[in-house]
Scaffold this motif. Structure first.
Motif, mmCIF file in Angstrom:
data_model
loop_
_atom_site.group_PDB
_atom_site.id
_atom_site.type_symbol
_atom_site.label_atom_id
_atom_site.label_comp_id
_atom_site.label_asym_id
_atom_site.label_seq_id
_atom_site.Cartn_x
_atom_site.Cartn_y
_atom_site.Cartn_z
ATOM 1 N N ILE A 1 1.153 -1.019 0.012
ATOM 2 C CA ILE A 1 0.091 0.071 -0.158
ATOM 3 C C ILE A 1 0.852 1.341 -0.047
ATOM 4 N N ALA A 2 1.991 1.189 0.687
ATOM 5 C CA ALA A 2 3.105 2.383 0.772
ATOM 6 C C ALA A 2 3.126 2.577 -0.515
ATOM 7 N N ALA A 3 3.551 1.957 -1.403
ATOM 8 C CA ALA A 3 3.807 2.236 -2.692
ATOM 9 C C ALA A 3 3.014 2.888 -3.595
ATOM 10 N N LEU A 4 1.587 2.834 -3.174
ATOM 11 C CA LEU A 4 0.425 3.187 -4.074
ATOM 12 C C LEU A 4 0.217 4.478 -3.607
ATOM 13 N N GLU A 5 0.558 5.116 -2.485
ATOM 14 C CA GLU A 5 0.042 6.182 -1.811
ATOM 15 C C GLU A 5 0.041 7.548 -2.641
ATOM 16 N N PRO A 6 1.051 7.789 -3.347
ATOM 17 C CA PRO A 6 0.897 8.962 -4.340
ATOM 18 C C PRO A 6 0.020 8.912 -5.351
ATOM 19 N N PHE A 7 -0.795 7.685 -5.623
ATOM 20 C CA PHE A 7 -1.747 7.595 -6.740
ATOM 21 C C PHE A 7 -3.152 7.489 -6.253
ATOM 22 N N LYS A 8 -3.303 7.876 -4.948
ATOM 23 C CA LYS A 8 -4.646 7.861 -4.307
ATOM 24 C C LYS A 8 -5.535 8.765 -5.243
ATOM 25 N N VAL A 9 -6.876 8.491 -5.144
ATOM 26 C CA VAL A 9 -7.872 9.310 -5.995
ATOM 27 C C VAL A 9 -9.106 9.254 -5.113
ATOM 28 N N ASN A 10 -10.029 10.174 -5.377
ATOM 29 C CA ASN A 10 -11.390 10.045 -4.552
ATOM 30 C C ASN A 10 -11.931 8.757 -5.129
ATOM 31 N N ASN A 11 -12.682 8.451 -3.923
ATOM 32 C CA ASN A 11 -13.519 7.341 -3.997
ATOM 33 C C ASN A 11 -14.472 7.386 -5.173
ATOM 34 N N PHE A 12 -15.315 6.374 -5.516
ATOM 35 C CA PHE A 12 -16.117 6.632 -6.507
ATOM 36 C C PHE A 12 -17.494 7.073 -5.770
ATOM 37 N N PRO A 13 -18.154 8.247 -6.364
ATOM 38 C CA PRO A 13 -19.366 8.636 -5.910
ATOM 39 C C PRO A 13 -20.497 7.514 -5.651
ATOM 40 N N GLN A 14 -21.152 7.483 -4.448
ATOM 41 C CA GLN A 14 -22.040 6.530 -3.891
ATOM 42 C C GLN A 14 -23.338 7.129 -3.870
ATOM 43 N N ASP A 15 -24.393 6.726 -4.451
ATOM 44 C CA ASP A 15 -25.731 7.189 -4.310
ATOM 45 C C ASP A 15 -26.591 5.906 -4.389
ATOM 46 N N PRO A 16 -27.613 5.610 -3.650
ATOM 47 C CA PRO A 16 -27.395 6.211 -2.177
ATOM 48 C C PRO A 16 -26.380 6.189 -1.485
ATOM 49 N N ALA A 17 -26.400 6.841 -0.302
ATOM 50 C CA ALA A 17 -25.249 6.827 0.709
ATOM 51 C C ALA A 17 -25.529 5.424 1.408
ATOM 52 N N PRO A 18 -24.416 4.454 1.743
ATOM 53 C CA PRO A 18 -24.482 3.227 2.105
ATOM 54 C C PRO A 18 -24.695 3.260 3.700
ATOM 55 N N PHE A 19 -24.980 2.436 4.265
ATOM 56 C CA PHE A 19 -25.275 2.094 5.714
ATOM 57 C C PHE A 19 -23.819 2.837 6.445
ATOM 58 N N PRO A 20 -24.178 3.289 7.701
ATOM 59 C CA PRO A 20 -22.832 3.836 8.227
ATOM 60 C C PRO A 20 -21.798 2.778 8.610
ATOM 61 N N TYR A 21 -21.917 1.773 8.580
ATOM 62 C CA TYR A 21 -20.870 0.517 8.748
ATOM 63 C C TYR A 21 -19.939 0.625 7.426
ATOM 64 N N LEU A 22 -20.559 0.976 6.378
ATOM 65 C CA LEU A 22 -19.879 0.842 4.973
ATOM 66 C C LEU A 22 -19.134 2.472 4.859
ATOM 67 N N ARG A 23 -19.345 3.388 5.458
ATOM 68 C CA ARG A 23 -18.914 4.773 5.107
ATOM 69 C C ARG A 23 -17.678 4.993 5.570
ATOM 70 N N HIS A 24 -16.561 5.625 4.936
ATOM 71 C CA HIS A 24 -15.408 6.102 5.407
ATOM 72 C C HIS A 24 -15.201 7.241 4.656
ATOM 73 N N GLU A 25 -14.418 8.331 5.013
ATOM 74 C CA GLU A 25 -14.220 9.451 4.497
ATOM 75 C C GLU A 25 -12.711 9.488 3.596
ATOM 76 N N ASN A 26 -11.728 8.610 4.305
ATOM 77 C CA ASN A 26 -10.663 8.748 3.669
ATOM 78 C C ASN A 26 -10.432 8.023 2.358
ATOM 79 N N LYS A 27 -9.697 8.396 1.452
ATOM 80 C CA LYS A 27 -9.459 7.995 0.359
ATOM 81 C C LYS A 27 -8.873 6.498 0.266
ATOM 82 N N PHE A 28 -9.420 5.831 -0.433
ATOM 83 C CA PHE A 28 -8.877 4.415 -0.767
ATOM 84 C C PHE A 28 -9.214 3.854 -2.064
ATOM 85 N N ASN A 29 -8.793 4.856 -2.979
ATOM 86 C CA ASN A 29 -9.185 4.388 -4.494
ATOM 87 C C ASN A 29 -7.614 4.887 -5.127
#
Length: 414
Positions: A263-291
């Protein structure tokens, strides 16, 4: 950072990458951990004394599972020490005898499956792929199933048939229904396909049954990524998948690339997560980028000539790896280091970015031209499928290497 091991700009493996793999050589058949650097492999069994004693057993193991089990703080420490070993002016750089022993040419190495895979789960997380398949089989109005935007759909696959890149894959036998409503027949698969995927390995100590992994803690559970080809027998799949989903159409072989990209090697290439609509249940929500902006390509090689048939990108995934982990464990399902989780086919929104022949040929209604002068709707015997992946900006290129396999003809069924 500058390594004493040359790695041109076109290399997949600069010092900023440092992926892990398991290799052997003709001179030393022992399976051992290596780190890719340029056109060489740093043999960690040879340099393990450069690391604290607590890591010696882990770095001299014949699979990555012990290293994976240590957790993210240990991964960071090992990675930083490895970087220092490979820097210009390092102790290894100045020790000619040790350097010659520690650096193995990739051309002299045989790569092996990097992990003892306990469990394997395949998701279905690309909205473009799911939409395309839905339109083909259900029409535009019912393309996505009602649950698809509410949870990461997935199924449990067969870990025993996951193989390393370069392993041939044999065309399977099975039951198919050539015409809707007709009686089934038994014979070789006619609609053999690749699926362009990216997978990740679970790390950290095993979790306990009944204890979910929260989505915000899931980053600590991702050890690294590999390319994947989830070979699929489409005609077998169509007949057997109702009502319980994929079975023999998917267990015939799944190919992964040999190098696990941290994962450390991919850090410079993080992008915004894909927009999700409707918003998922709280257990699936995260604000940090992991795309991640991972460029993906698929070639079909026939008669010695390669044709790029697909160019896609990991960023097209609707559900992130963190959401996949959170949903996988929300029931209390336990995880073990070395568990493998795959993205599902990664398709973009353009016709040349579709990650399977099913989509590229639109269920066999279109022919795909090859540079060899042939055309394809599905894979033929002798075809070699090669998947490549890389991230690139003005400073560095982080590559995955390749994930390849040749289709062998079906053998006579006795």
């Amino acid at each position: 950072m500058k390594s004493f091991v040359p790695a041109p700009k076109s290399s997949d493996f600069p010092i900023e990458n440092l992926p892990y793999g398991i290799f052997s050589t003709q001179q030393n058949p022992q399976h051992r951990i290596g780190v890719a650097i340029g056109e060489f492999i740093l043999d960690l069994t040879t340099v393990h004394s450069f690391y604290p004693a607590k890591y010696h057993d882990v770095l001299t193991a014949d699979v990555l599972n012990p290293l994976m089990s240590l957790g993210h703080e240990a991964w960071d420490e090992v990675r930083n020490i490895t970087k220092n070993i490979l820097l210009e002016g390092s102790e290894l750089h100045l020790d000619e005898l040790l350097k010659d022993k520690a650096l193995v040419s990739m051309s002299a190495a045989q790569m092996h499956l990097p992990v003892n895979i306990g469990d394997y789960t395949d998701f279905y997380s690309s909205i473009h792929h799911a939409t395309n398949v839905g339109i083909m089989f259900r029409g535009k109005d019912n393309a996505l199933m009602p649950n698809w935007k509410h949870l990461p759909v997935g199924y449990h696959g067969r870990a025993s048939s996951v193989v390393v890149s370069g392993t041939p894959i044999r065309r399977p036998f099975g039951q198919t229904q050539p015409v809707d409503g007709a009686n089934p027949v038994f014979g070789p698969c006619r609609l053999f396909d690749f699926e362009l995927e990216v997978a990740f390995f679970i790390g950290g100590p095993p979790t306990k049954l009944g204890e979910p992994v929260k989505v915000d803690d899931a980053t600590k559970r991702v050890f690294g990524f590999v390319l994947m080809n989830d070979w699929s027998a489409r005609d077998i799949q169509k007949w057997e998948y109702v009502p319980l989903g994929p079975f023999t159409a998917k267990n015939l072989g799944t190919t992964i690339s040999p190098w696990v990209i941290p994962i450390a090697a991919l850090e410079p290439f993080k992008v915004n997560n894909f927009p999700q609509d409707p918003a998922p249940f709280p257990y699936l929500r995260h604000e940090n980028k992991f795309n991640f902006d991972i460029k993906l390509e698929v070639d079909i090689k026939s008669k010695g000539v390669s044709t790029t048939v697909c160019r896609s990108n990991y960023r097209n995934l609707y559900w992130t790896a963190l959401q996949q982990i959170a949903h996988h464990t929300v029931t209390g399902c336990n995880l073990k280091p070395g568990d493998l989780m795959a993205s599902g086919t990664i398709s973009g929104d353009a016709s040349d970015s579709f990650g399977s022949m099913l989509e590229l040929s639109w269920k066999g209604t279109k022919s795909i031209p090859l540079l060899s002068g042939e055309t394809r709707k599905f894979l033929q015997d002798g075809d070699e499928v090669v998947i490549r992946g890389y991230c690139q900006n003005d400073q560095i290129r982080i590559g995955f290497g390749s994930c390849s396999g040749v289709v062998l003809s079906a053998t006579a069924y006795e």
